[in-house]
Design a protein around this motif. Structure first.
Motif, PDB file in Angstrom:
ATOM      1  N   SER A 409       0.837  -1.202   0.000  1.00 47.74           N
ATOM      2  CA  SER A 409       0.000   0.000   0.000  1.00 47.74           C
ATOM      3  C   SER A 409       0.873   1.254   0.000  1.00 47.74           C
ATOM      4  CB  SER A 409      -0.945   0.004   1.203  1.00 47.74           C
ATOM      5  OG  SER A 409      -0.246  -0.126   2.418  1.00 47.74           O
ATOM      6  N   SER A 410       2.036   1.187   0.641  1.00 42.70           N
ATOM      7  CA  SER A 410       2.938   2.339   0.671  1.00 42.70           C
ATOM      8  C   SER A 410       3.391   2.756  -0.727  1.00 42.70           C
ATOM      9  CB  SER A 410       4.146   2.031   1.550  1.00 42.70           C
ATOM     10  OG  SER A 410       5.054   3.111   1.578  1.00 42.70           O
ATOM     11  N   PRO A 411       3.875   1.849  -1.594  1.00 40.80           N
ATOM     12  CA  PRO A 411       4.282   2.296  -2.930  1.00 40.80           C
ATOM     13  C   PRO A 411       3.121   2.743  -3.807  1.00 40.80           C
ATOM     14  CG  PRO A 411       4.486  -0.091  -2.728  1.00 40.80           C
ATOM     15  CD  PRO A 411       4.253   0.442  -1.345  1.00 40.80           C
ATOM     16  N   VAL A 412       1.894   2.319  -3.504  1.00 40.07           N
ATOM     17  CA  VAL A 412       0.740   2.873  -4.226  1.00 40.07           C
ATOM     18  C   VAL A 412       0.664   4.372  -3.970  1.00 40.07           C
ATOM     19  CG1 VAL A 412      -1.775   2.898  -4.380  1.00 40.07           C
ATOM     20  CG2 VAL A 412      -0.575   0.714  -4.243  1.00 40.07           C
ATOM     21  N   VAL A 413       0.813   4.768  -2.705  1.00 40.76           N
ATOM     22  CA  VAL A 413       0.779   6.193  -2.360  1.00 40.76           C
ATOM     23  C   VAL A 413       2.022   6.908  -2.891  1.00 40.76           C
ATOM     24  CG1 VAL A 413       0.808   7.843  -0.454  1.00 40.76           C
ATOM     25  CG2 VAL A 413      -0.688   5.843  -0.354  1.00 40.76           C
ATOM     26  N   ALA A 414       3.192   6.277  -2.769  1.00 37.49           N
ATOM     27  CA  ALA A 414       4.417   6.901  -3.266  1.00 37.49           C
ATOM     28  C   ALA A 414       4.348   7.123  -4.769  1.00 37.49           C
ATOM     29  CB  ALA A 414       5.626   6.040  -2.912  1.00 37.49           C
ATOM     30  N   GLY A 415       3.794   6.146  -5.494  1.00 37.95           N
ATOM     31  CA  GLY A 415       3.615   6.333  -6.929  1.00 37.95           C
ATOM     32  C   GLY A 415       2.670   7.479  -7.221  1.00 37.95           C
ATOM     33  N   GLY A 416       1.597   7.594  -6.433  1.00 33.42           N
ATOM     34  CA  GLY A 416       0.683   8.720  -6.596  1.00 33.42           C
ATOM     35  C   GLY A 416       1.364  10.042  -6.310  1.00 33.42           C
ATOM     36  N   ALA A 417       2.224  10.074  -5.293  1.00 34.13           N
ATOM     37  CA  ALA A 417       2.971  11.296  -4.996  1.00 34.13           C
ATOM     38  C   ALA A 417       3.879  11.673  -6.165  1.00 34.13           C
ATOM     39  CB  ALA A 417       3.792  11.106  -3.723  1.00 34.13           C
ATOM     40  N   ALA A 418       4.481  10.671  -6.803  1.00 37.65           N
ATOM     41  CA  ALA A 418       5.341  10.941  -7.959  1.00 37.65           C
ATOM     42  C   ALA A 418       4.545  11.527  -9.122  1.00 37.65           C
ATOM     43  CB  ALA A 418       6.050   9.661  -8.392  1.00 37.65           C
ATOM     44  N   LEU A 419       3.306  11.098  -9.287  1.00 37.11           N
ATOM     45  CA  LEU A 419       2.455  11.682 -10.326  1.00 37.11           C
ATOM     46  C   LEU A 419       2.194  13.157 -10.031  1.00 37.11           C
ATOM     47  CD1 LEU A 419      -0.138   8.802 -10.886  1.00 37.11           C
ATOM     48  CD2 LEU A 419       1.848   9.370 -12.301  1.00 37.11           C
ATOM     49  N   LEU A 420       1.939  13.485  -8.761  1.00 41.47           N
ATOM     50  CA  LEU A 420       1.760  14.888  -8.387  1.00 41.47           C
ATOM     51  C   LEU A 420       3.024  15.693  -8.662  1.00 41.47           C
ATOM     52  CD1 LEU A 420      -0.214  14.948  -5.005  1.00 41.47           C
ATOM     53  CD2 LEU A 420      -0.942  15.908  -7.184  1.00 41.47           C
ATOM     54  N   VAL A 421       4.175  15.139  -8.316  1.00 44.20           N
ATOM     55  CA  VAL A 421       5.440  15.814  -8.580  1.00 44.20           C
ATOM     56  C   VAL A 421       5.614  16.051 -10.074  1.00 44.20           C
ATOM     57  CG1 VAL A 421       7.955  15.522  -8.538  1.00 44.20           C
ATOM     58  CG2 VAL A 421       6.603  15.039  -6.487  1.00 44.20           C
ATOM     59  N   ASP A 422       5.254  15.057 -10.874  1.00 40.91           N
ATOM     60  CA  ASP A 422       5.342  15.198 -12.329  1.00 40.91           C
ATOM     61  C   ASP A 422       4.529  16.400 -12.800  1.00 40.91           C
ATOM     62  OD1 ASP A 422       5.874  14.681 -14.990  1.00 40.91           O
ATOM     63  OD2 ASP A 422       4.445  13.030 -15.155  1.00 40.91           O
ATOM     64  N   VAL A 423       3.305  16.519 -12.296  1.00 38.64           N
ATOM     65  CA  VAL A 423       2.456  17.666 -12.639  1.00 38.64           C
ATOM     66  C   VAL A 423       3.098  18.962 -12.162  1.00 38.64           C
ATOM     67  CG1 VAL A 423       0.223  18.763 -12.267  1.00 38.64           C
ATOM     68  CG2 VAL A 423       0.346  16.292 -12.596  1.00 38.64           C
ATOM     69  N   GLY A 424       3.579  18.958 -10.901  1.00 39.71           N
ATOM     70  CA  GLY A 424       4.150  20.168 -10.341  1.00 39.71           C
ATOM     71  C   GLY A 424       5.360  20.672 -11.096  1.00 39.71           C
ATOM     72  N   LEU A 425       6.218  19.746 -11.539  1.00 42.38           N
ATOM     73  CA  LEU A 425       7.406  20.138 -12.290  1.00 42.38           C
ATOM     74  C   LEU A 425       7.063  20.650 -13.685  1.00 42.38           C
ATOM     75  CD1 LEU A 425       9.819  17.235 -11.286  1.00 42.38           C
ATOM     76  CD2 LEU A 425       9.867  19.606 -10.470  1.00 42.38           C
ATOM     77  N   ASP A 426       5.839  20.405 -14.101  1.00 39.91           N
ATOM     78  CA  ASP A 426       5.380  20.888 -15.403  1.00 39.91           C
ATOM     79  C   ASP A 426       4.627  22.207 -15.257  1.00 39.91           C
ATOM     80  OD1 ASP A 426       4.720  21.044 -18.097  1.00 39.91           O
ATOM     81  OD2 ASP A 426       2.953  19.774 -17.868  1.00 39.91           O
ATOM     82  N   ILE A 427       3.453  22.163 -14.661  1.00 42.37           N
ATOM     83  CA  ILE A 427       2.603  23.367 -14.660  1.00 42.37           C
ATOM     84  C   ILE A 427       3.050  24.409 -13.636  1.00 42.37           C
ATOM     85  CG2 ILE A 427       0.657  22.019 -15.507  1.00 42.37           C
ATOM     86  CD1 ILE A 427      -0.613  22.234 -12.785  1.00 42.37           C
ATOM     87  N   TYR A 428       3.812  23.993 -12.618  1.00 46.82           N
ATOM     88  CA  TYR A 428       4.353  24.956 -11.653  1.00 46.82           C
ATOM     89  C   TYR A 428       5.867  25.030 -11.774  1.00 46.82           C
ATOM     90  CZ  TYR A 428      -0.282  24.252  -9.560  1.00 46.82           C
ATOM     91  OH  TYR A 428      -1.640  24.155  -9.349  1.00 46.82           O
ATOM     92  N   ALA A 429       6.371  24.854 -12.970  1.00 43.94           N
ATOM     93  CA  ALA A 429       7.817  24.825 -13.210  1.00 43.94           C
ATOM     94  C   ALA A 429       8.481  26.071 -12.635  1.00 43.94           C
ATOM     95  CB  ALA A 429       8.089  24.723 -14.706  1.00 43.94           C
ATOM     96  N   GLY A 430       9.586  25.852 -11.913  1.00 44.96           N
ATOM     97  CA  GLY A 430      10.311  26.949 -11.307  1.00 44.96           C
ATOM     98  C   GLY A 430       9.881  27.271  -9.896  1.00 44.96           C
ATOM     99  N   ASN A 431       8.758  26.706  -9.462  1.00 47.30           N
ATOM    100  CA  ASN A 431       8.281  26.934  -8.095  1.00 47.30           C
ATOM    101  C   ASN A 431       8.547  25.677  -7.273  1.00 47.30           C
ATOM    102  OD1 ASN A 431       6.992  27.585  -5.726  1.00 47.30           O
ATOM    103  ND2 ASN A 431       4.934  27.738  -6.609  1.00 47.30           N
ATOM    104  N   ASN A 432       9.662  25.652  -6.563  1.00 50.31           N
ATOM    105  CA  ASN A 432      10.020  24.473  -5.788  1.00 50.31           C
ATOM    106  C   ASN A 432       9.012  24.154  -4.702  1.00 50.31           C
ATOM    107  OD1 ASN A 432      12.391  24.091  -7.267  1.00 50.31           O
ATOM    108  ND2 ASN A 432      13.614  25.364  -5.892  1.00 50.31           N
ATOM    109  N   ALA A 433       8.281  25.158  -4.251  1.00 50.66           N
ATOM    110  CA  ALA A 433       7.277  24.929  -3.209  1.00 50.66           C
ATOM    111  C   ALA A 433       6.201  23.966  -3.667  1.00 50.66           C
ATOM    112  CB  ALA A 433       6.651  26.254  -2.784  1.00 50.66           C
ATOM    113  N   ALA A 434       5.951  23.925  -4.973  1.00 50.75           N
ATOM    114  CA  ALA A 434       4.879  23.078  -5.493  1.00 50.75           C
ATOM    115  C   ALA A 434       5.160  21.601  -5.280  1.00 50.75           C
ATOM    116  CB  ALA A 434       4.661  23.357  -6.983  1.00 50.75           C
TER     117      ALA A 434
END
Length: 662
Positions: A409-434
């Motif tokens: 169950s832990s890597p299910v959540v970790a994988g989901g967190a990585a998807l959020l990071v993927d979005v953040g590095l795209d649409i909030y590029a340059g904002n490390n807070a994202a």
């Protein structure tokens, strides 16, 4: 000084040929699991007539604008082509019924497809999986894994592959065997069969229709980081503080492993008894997360018998501790916490007064499917099978069936967190807070679905909705819901300018800083009656990863909801989350009437301060206003279809971990 622990992940319902079954059973006794011999897949020159009929039927229905998910498909993914368009369903598949690969699509169940259809597969994210051994990249789902981290005291040639790490790696980044085009403009460049499906048969002639088993973030880069110095025949392993520190710090510290890079997300599915989160490793991981803003996800731990507290390092503060949901045959599927999943309340240790207060922390943060899973199997002679035999003969086509544990169950959540990071590095590029771990945690918790019987201790005190508990002891904020997380992260307000609050949309997130005597206000505007507010505040406990001062300061923040008067000034306190010993505050309730509302983040003091530390704290905040929904009824008795397993055993420094017995 070394330590060791034992892990057994149960997997049953094997349908291997009888000769293979005996060999698998012998191997299973050594690792506490039963492996399915999927056999090297045989692609027929012509599929059976009944299969052709099913395929043609699905194509016809596809042309009529429908997706047909036939229970006859024993797969995690399938593809069909209609009028030149390719549609794909994919994921980790559950495996509780016979035939064995027609269970719940885990990726779809947690809502990951909302990311996939928008082109986010984790391709910008780096995940570090810190386990005893390494992920085996010889498996068909993990051939793309190429990065390995371990201290020089650990033999690295060949890498110390392990069955447990391999299964976890599959959940994180397992890839399809299909070549499919992914919107928008992304293609899996993985060897594929000439047709969409493999067809495997066992010795009894029973056909299994296969496709791939796709992890939560299949295009993320995975760093496999190992910390075990050796394994015993019972599956336990030894570690040292040096190998533990190296495994985590090398992955999390920028430039330590690769120039210009550090892991955005760290997953760990191992642990030890540390109910107060005060052990060396728990504090070390917290300190690294605090220093680098990393999202760390850790399995809450498993038990047999009476309910056990969350174990370390999940019992620390700066990670996301994940419980397991079961089962794929319950109604609804994965509707309640698994019987083996560890839970709070956990203890609190004050390093300044050197006192422990028992049972005051809600240590679980989230829950995700963690039973009846079909996962990649490594049968080689390293890791927990050191000195044994490889019953797979190196085949890349073996899977564990009905694997269960918070390990998964832990890597299910970790994988989901990585998807959020993927979005953040795209649409909030340059904002490390994202992509800061506090923001990712707040977003995931705020978007979670409340399970039946969810209870965070909220009550009406003096007309104010109040909780001093913050989260449910068993499932935290609830079940992972990535569909809602995508909207939580991308719709509405995405980080208020500055660090001090402001006017916001009805849904969104912020990275802020609060100081003593200067609360931050978030004006939600006018809200009509019949709406529900969910709000989550997450911050890190200040811990250091230096060997000499691991505990620094624990700020006590509160989250409040107020009505505003006609000129925007505070009118009345409506709700408050004011848990003292947690570093998460969480509220969900129906707003009492139409009004202007605001959130207030308040510095309420310090739980402890080991020196003279500035009274300010950075935090992640997420909120959403939506139509009120019915409160879930208490959960019915849960059915457990298979014997369940444990990941964590009792820990004593310098002593061996012992396998817990039923």
């Amino acid at each position: 000084m070394g330590s060791s622990f034992s892990t057994t992940e149960q997997a049953t319902n094997c349908r291997a040929p009888s000769g293979e079954r005996a060999r698998i059973a012998r191997r299973a006794r050594a690792i506490g699991a039963t492996a399915l011999d999927c056999k090297p897949w045989k692609k027929p020159t012509e599929p059976p007539a009944r299969w052709q009929m099913r395929r043609r039927g699905r194509e016809l229905l596809g042309c009529l604008g429908k997706w047909w998910l036939s229970v006859a498909l024993l797969v995690a993914t399938y593809a069909f082509v209609c009028l030149g368009n390719t549609a794909v369903v994919y994921g980790i598949v559950s495996s509780n019924v016979d035939p064995i690969f027609n269970g719940v699509n885990i990726n779809e169940w947690v809502g990951a497809e909302q990311f996939y259809v928008n082109g986010y597969w984790g391709q910008r994210a780096v995940i570090a999986n810190v386990e005893a051994g390494h992920v085996w990249n010889g498996h068909m789902t993990l051939e793309h894994v190429a990065d390995y981290i371990n201290h020089s005291s650990i033999a690295a040639t060949p890498p110390n592959y392990d069955v447990h790490a391999t299964a976890v790696g599959h959940v994180l980044v397992g890839r399809s065997d299909l070549n499919v085009t992914l919107a928008p403009g992304i293609t899996f460049t993985i060897p594929a069969p000439d047709s969409y499906f493999y067809l495997a048969s066992d010795s009894a002639g029973t056909n299994y229709n296969w496709s791939a088993f796709t992890g939560l973030a299949p295009m993320a880069t995975l760093w496999s980081s190992a910390l075990a110095t050796g394994f015993s025949s019972d599956g336990s392993f030894s570690t040292t503080n040096t190998t533990i520190r190296y495994a985590y710090q090398t992955a999390m510290q920028p430039n330590a492993f690769k120039s210009g890079q550090a892991a955005h997300v760290v997953n760990s599915s191992w642990g030890f008894s540390d109910p107060s989160g005060s052990g060396y490793t728990s504090r070390l991981v917290d300190g690294l997360a605090y220093a680098y803003g990393t999202t760390v996800v850790v399995a809450a731990g498993n038990h047999l018998g009476a309910m056990q507290q969350v174990t370390g390092p999940a019992s620390g503060y700066n990670s996301i501790a994940v419980a397991a949901l079961a089962s794929d045959t319950s109604t609804p599927a994965y509707g309640s916490v698994a019987a083996f999943s560890n839970a709070g309340p956990n203890d609190f240790y004050n390093p300044k007064t050197k006192t422990t207060i028992a049972g005051v922390r809600a240590a679980v943060d989230l829950a995700a499917p963690g039973a009846n899973m079909t996962l990649a199997y490594y049968g080689g002679t390293t890791g927990s099978n050191a000195g044994g035999t490889d019953i797979t003969s190196g085949s890349p086509y073996y899977f564990l069936v009905d694997a269960a544990g918070t390990s998964f169950s832990s890597p299910v959540v970790a994988g989901g967190a990585a998807l959020l990071v993927d979005v953040g590095l795209d649409i909030y590029a340059g904002n490390n807070a994202a992509v800061d771990g506090r923001v990712i945690k707040a977003v995931l918790l705020n978007s979670a679905a409340k399970t039946a019987g969810w209870d965070n201790g909220q009550s009406l005190l003096g007309g104010v909705v109040t909780t001093t508990q913050s989260l449910d002891y068993a499932v935290g904020a609830g079940a992972l819901d990535l569909g809602k997380a995508y909207a939580q992260y991308t719709a509405g307000t995405g980080d208020v300018p500055g660090l001090g609050g402001g006017s916001v949309a009805s849904i969104g997130w912020d990275y802020g800083q609060v100081s003593e005597g200067s609360p931050n206000w978030y004006n939600l505007g006018s809200v009509e009656s019949g709406k529900r507010l969910t709000a989550t505040l997450a911050w890190f406990v200040h811990r250091s990863f230096t060997p000499f001062q691991l505990d620094v300061q624990f700020a006590n923040l509160d989250l409040e909801v107020w009505t505003l008067d006609g000129i925007g000034s505070p009118a009345a306190l409506v709700a408050q989350s004011q848990s003292i010993y947690n570093n998460v505050e969480h509220l969900q309730f129906d707003l009492p009437y139409a009004s202007d509302y605001a959130l207030r983040v308040l510095w309420a003091g310090e739980v402890y301060d080991m020196g003279v530390t500035a009274n300010t704290e950075r935090y992640g905040l997420a909120w959403r206003i939506e139509s009120a929904i019915p409160v879930p009824e208490p959960a019915a008795a849960m059915l457990v279809a298979t014997a369940l397993s444990l990941m964590i055993a009792r820990f004593a420094l310098g002593l061996r971990w012992k396998k817990m017995q039923r």
